[in-house]
Design an enzyme around this catalytic site. Sequence first.
Site, PDB file in Angstrom:
ATOM      1  CE  LYS A   1      -3.774  -1.911   2.862  1.00 26.40           C
ATOM      2  NZ  LYS A   1      -4.889  -1.791   1.929  1.00 26.40           N
TER       3      LYS A   1
ATOM      4  NE  ARG B   1     -11.303  -9.153  -1.608  1.00 25.20           N
ATOM      5  CZ  ARG B   1     -11.499  -8.173  -2.461  1.00 25.20           C
ATOM      6  NH1 ARG B   1     -11.768  -8.434  -3.709  1.00 25.20           N
ATOM      7  NH2 ARG B   1     -11.410  -6.936  -2.079  1.00 25.20           N
TER       8      ARG B   1
END
Length: 202
Positions: free
Chosen positions: A64, A138
């Site tokens: 990120k 996920r």
Amino acid sequence: MEFLDIKTLRRMKAGAFVAVAQGSAAQDDGIVHLRYEPKAKSKQAPLALVGKGICFDTGGHNLKPAKHMLGMHEDMAGSAVALGSLLALSQLKVDFPVDCWLALAQNMISPTAYKQNDVVTALNGTTIEVVHTDAEGRMVLADTLALASKAKPAMIIDYATLTGTCVYALGTAYSGAFTNRGAMLNTLIDAGVASGERVWPF
């Protein structure tokens, strides 16, 4: 309360969860299972609460940028809400059992971290090719949901800070709701109105 540590999850072949956790030097990640049982025995199937608990999210190899990494200690909010829901239900002494599953891990960057194009096998035998390592929520939820579903619950409620795209669509004043039970959407919206936690269906 039961804690499934990394060694246990490896033995269980929970490859999706383990892939995310393998980059963490501490190797203290795992899945917490908490259960509430009513005093009077119930024949009802349990309610399952599942929470994403990424205690810090660097994004892994898909690192990120700094402005998006700030505040990533809050990526465990899904597990916090699942735990808070369990606490509220147990204090209300509901007459049905509740299972709570907390997927606790960190998504770290390291020589052992999972990477793009890795192929892992989840607990239920599904193979997953990693396209983006910042989709770690996920991954950990795939195995945690597979575990939760083994008890054949009446319903699974999954709490997750799963995608920034939801924030782009709704801002920070609403939560997005996803369900395969359309009849529940109005219940979710009404509960949000009643509690001041606004919900919008997707």
